[in-house]
Structure formats: C-alpha cells, structure tokens
Scaffold this active site. Structure first.
Site, PDB file in Angstrom:
ATOM      1  N   HIS A 192      42.701  44.827  47.582  1.00  0.00           N
ATOM      2  CA  HIS A 192      41.886  44.520  46.415  1.00  0.00           C
ATOM      3  C   HIS A 192      41.244  43.140  46.486  1.00  0.00           C
ATOM      4  O   HIS A 192      40.341  42.842  45.691  1.00  0.00           O
ATOM      5  CB  HIS A 192      42.742  44.615  45.145  1.00  0.00           C
ATOM      6  CG  HIS A 192      43.170  46.009  44.820  1.00  0.00           C
ATOM      7  ND1 HIS A 192      42.571  46.777  43.844  1.00  0.00           N
ATOM      8  CD2 HIS A 192      44.151  46.784  45.358  1.00  0.00           C
ATOM      9  CE1 HIS A 192      43.167  47.959  43.782  1.00  0.00           C
ATOM     10  NE2 HIS A 192      44.122  47.986  44.693  1.00  0.00           N
ATOM     11  N   ASP A 406      35.823  36.208  45.681  1.00  0.00           N
ATOM     12  CA  ASP A 406      36.444  37.239  44.852  1.00  0.00           C
ATOM     13  C   ASP A 406      36.260  38.587  45.524  1.00  0.00           C
ATOM     14  O   ASP A 406      35.166  38.887  46.025  1.00  0.00           O
ATOM     15  CB  ASP A 406      35.783  37.260  43.469  1.00  0.00           C
ATOM     16  CG  ASP A 406      36.777  37.551  42.355  1.00  0.00           C
ATOM     17  OD1 ASP A 406      37.836  38.122  42.640  1.00  0.00           O
ATOM     18  OD2 ASP A 406      36.482  37.184  41.200  1.00  0.00           O
TER      19      ASP A 406
END
Length: 504
Positions: A192, A406
């Site tokens: 993730h 991110d």
C-alpha cells in the site's frame, strides 16, 4: 542514518528465510476450511475481551475493509490479523460475516516489530528515506519472528489451493514463509505504500531477505507503475533471479519447480458510493454550512487532512500559506486554512518532533496574521468520523494534498467523491500516487514553495466554469475506479491461472 551499535546485543541469531527456520508444526495435509484468506497487520474490527471472557468488537473504518468484506462473506473467507491491543489473547471468532483469526502480539512485539522495524526502518526507507531509517538487529529479529507467526496462522486456516491475499509492508516476509508451509496456495501480496529505487533500498542490511520474502507471492501489487519497476530493478540488482517485463522467474532448485512472479500496479481507491451517499444527506450538507459559519464565513476555506506524518508535507504547506499571508497575497479573515492532523505513532520520536514543529509553526502564523476570533489556521489534532470529514470536504473551496511521498493518498479521492456539487479545487502533489489518475487537479511539487503558492492562488481565483469542468473529470475517474473494482482487478489477475476458482 542511525546504525545499530556493534555492541548492541542480539536476542537471538539473525534468522534466514530458509524453510528450516519456519514452524515445523504445520501438517501440509491438514488443510483449513477457508478458500479465501486475508492476512493483514490489523483485523477488520477493533477487538477486545468482555468481562465474561467473550470477544467484543466494532468494525474498524477503512477502504480495505469496505472492499474485502463482501468478498469475504461471499466466499466464506477468513481474516488473519492483530486485534489492536498488546497482550490480548483471543480465540478465532466470527464477526460481521467474517471468520477472524487474531494474532497475539506482546508489548515487546509491538515495540520492536511494529513501532521499530515496520515504522522506524521500513516506513521511512520505503518512502525514499524522507527521514533517516534506523537499522537495529533486535528490530529485525522481532520482525522475522512476528511474520512467522502470521504465516503459521494463515497456513492453518487456508483450505487446499486457497487464495491468500497478504497486505502491506508489515508482512513482507510472509509470502515465502507461507509458501514453504503450504506450497499448494495461490498467494497475492499488495504493497500500500511506495517502494524506493534500488539505490535507496540497498541501504537495508536485510535487503535480500525482504526481496526473497516478497517473491514467495504469485502476484505482487503496487500503487504505481514506478513502484513495480523499482521492485523489479531491485530484484535484478540484488538477487540471482531474472526478470522479463512484469515477470520474475524463480528458478527450479532440488524438488522445487520453476515458477513465475508477476509484479504490476493496481492503484487502490475508495468506497465512492458510500461517500457520495453521505455527501447528499441533508444533515451533512447543513453541517458543511455550519462549519463555514463557525469559521466566520470566509471567502475561501483551504483544507488539509492528513495523518500527522513527515511524509505528508504538512510543514511545506504551512510554509507556503504563511508566506502568502506575509506577502499580502492572501488576507485573514477572507481566507483561512483548516488543518486536520490525525494522531499517528505517537510513541515514535520522529513523530513527537513533527508534532512539536507543526504546532509551533501554526502558533507563529496565527500570532503574526490572526486576530481575535479570526485565526489564520484552525488546527485540529483529532480523528473525526466519516460524516464530519465529508462535511469538511463540502465546506472547503480548496483541498491541499502536499505529500512528499505517498503510495496513493485516499484523501484526495475522498474529496473528489464528496464534491457531488462539482465545485472545489484539488491541489495535488506529483509525489502522491493519486496524481497518476487525477490529472485535472492542480499538480505541484511540494518542495517548490513558490510553485505551491502559485497553485494555491490559482485555485482560489479559478472561475466557476473551470472548477466544474475539472471536478467533473476527476469524479468520473474516481467513480469508474472505486475500491471494489480495485479488489476485483487484483484478485482476477491473481486467480487467472488454469484451474483456479475466482474469488471476485
């Protein structure tokens, strides 16, 4: 960069990933009952023990739970994970239509495996070493030990030839450990968060062990194509295996047959339908109006929503906003910034330092530019329920996502999903995975403070027609690629081999 001192005691010899270090108490013929198994650091519920010793729970928020819960129910699935509190021992139990298998972690496990290696070593390293990762052998040993525990529990509950989907950086060793215990399984892994270039990843003393652990999977999913490419480059540089396109070939050895591992991007998304439904509730719309009134009815509300994490670029955002006020290009109370910073890893020193720096900066800007009852920045160090967050999204004219690195950044997608009125402007860092999909946002480099300032003023001054055009395009992208579609794409690819049962 902090290196474990040479005199630092090791609690045990550093393990390898050879099958000989894995638990030998799993009988390969003793299959479990579940055809679909998710393995994640956390259970999809916050579990506890009632006074009578029975498990109590409430469903945990999050897009992963929303995506996988229907698949779990449809396929009689099991979820292996930590219940969220140390030294809590729970037997497997059923909740919310899923079979939940708790993995017990002691306080020491949480300190060394989770706060230590996962978040003190891997998190900064995989985010391009935004801050220096810390390398301690005791942390690594705990990480191996806990990963082995997760693998063992997954091996127990998985049926013959089941599909097992392992989630995220806390469990990078589980794929190979699980394959050694249960070679019959189809194993997927999804990362993730980002994966750095091999020049950065190579700093890790246990780099080869981590790659060998990952390559136990049949399919490795990442958020961005560049992350998948970085894993492939690291495999070529740091292992003996060969790569061709998206595929790594694991050569045969002794009785082990040759097999192939695919590494590809599957960008995650959100529960678009759920957020859209909340955004259309009359009480949420009224709450958004109330928020603006409470802020003094400014002309423009800027919004930042982040975990309080050094990867999110909060300090860069505050610097740009402060300079705009200092330059006179923005004026309080016509413009105000709302910054929600959810508490995160508060036992980790770098996070304590970040909180201090952010709060000092907010205080300085408010002291310089605020007035009685009219703060320049409204800073909230809290977590909020979904309904309140959607109301904030509806109240904000400009959403600022300024991440330094991110994996995806789901806040950007949540803002777009909430804007059913087709209003609002998204300012988005190019270093967030969402930038690959949300091209109609105002894309910025958060390290370029002048560029960020220009984007903020452009967003504030943007004509309504242009705002609607951009938001319509952004919403189309988010609606067409929601979190259910993400899970379907990944599992469809994982189960695409011959004689596999689809779990989508």
């Amino acid at each position: 960069m902090t290196i474990g001192a040479a005199s630092e005691p090791d609690p045990e010899p550093t393990p390898t990933l050879a099958p000989t270090v894995l638990p030998d108490s799993i009988d390969p013929e003793a299959d479990g009952a579940y055809d679909f198994v998710v393995v994640a650091n956390r259970l999809p519920v916050d579990a506890d023990v009632a006074e009578d010793g029975s498990p109590t729970w409430k469903r945990a928020p999050g897009g992963l739970v929303t995506a996988l819960a229907p698949i779990m129910r449809a396929n009689d699935g099991a979820w292996v994970g930590w219940p969220g509190k140390p030294d809590v021992t729970l037997e497997p139990f059923d909740a919310d239509g899923m079979h939940l298998v708790p993995v017990d972690l002691s306080e020491q496990d949480v300190e060394l495996y989770y706060e230590g290696f996962s978040n003190g070593t891997l998190w900064p390293l995989l985010h391009d070493a935004v801050v220096d990762p810390v390398f301690h052998r005791a942390w690594w040993n705990a990480y191996v030990r806990v990963n082995r525990r997760f693998a063992k529990e997954a091996a127990k509950v998985a049926a013959k030839e089941a599909t097992v989907w392992i989630q995220d950086y806390q469990l990078l060793l589980v794929p190979t450990m699980l394959r050694a215990l249960r070679p019959d399984l189809r194993i997927g892994f999804f990362l993730h968060i980002p994966f750095p270039p091999p020049e950065i990843f190579a700093q890790l003393p246990w780099r080869k062990q981590i790659l060998d652990g990952l390559l136990g999977a049949d399919l490795i999913g990442t958020q961005r194509t560049s992350d998948a490419g970085n894993i492939q480059r690291s495999v070529r540089r740091l292992t003996e295996w060969t790569t061709r396109g998206q595929v790594v070939t694991i050569g045969s050895r002794w009785t082990r047959p040759e097999r192939h591992v695919r590494i590809a991007a599957f960008p995650i998304s959100i529960d678009t339908t759920g957020i859209t439904e909340v955004a259309q509730r009359p009480e949420v719309i009224e709450r958004a109006k109330e928020i603006r009134r409470d802020l003094g009815d400014p002309d423009t509300v800027l919004l930042g929503v982040d975990r309080l994490d050094y990867t999110k670029g909060i300090r860069h955002r505050l610097k740009a906003f402060g300079e705009l006020l200092h330059d006179g290009r923005l004026v309080v109370p016509e413009v105000t910034l709302v910054q929600v910073a959810s508490p995160s890893r508060e036992n980790v020193d770098s996070y304590k330092q970040l909180r201090d720096e952010v709060e000092v900066t907010v205080g300085r800007i408010n002291g310089d530019h605020g007035s009685l009852g009219r703060a320049a920045i409204h800073y909230m160090h809290h977590s909020y329920p979904l309904e309140e967050m959607v109301a904030l999204y509806l109240a904000a004219d400009v959403m600022l996502v300024t991440a330094l690195r991110d994996g995806m950044n789901l806040v950007a997608k949540e803002y777009v999903a909430a804007r059913v009125d087709l209003d609002g402007v998204l300012v988005l860092s190019e270093f967030a995975g969402a930038a690959d999909e949300l091209a109609q946002a105002l894309i910025i480099n958060p390290h370029d403070i002048d560029g960020m300032k220009r984007a903020i003023t452009e967003a504030i001054d943007m004509r309504p027609k242009e705002r609607r055009r951009r938001m319509r395009s952004l919403r189309r992208r988010v609606v067409d690629n929601d979190v259910q579609q993400w899970a379907k794409n990944f599992l469809g690819t994982l189960n695409a081999g011959p004689s596999r049962t689809s779990h989508v």
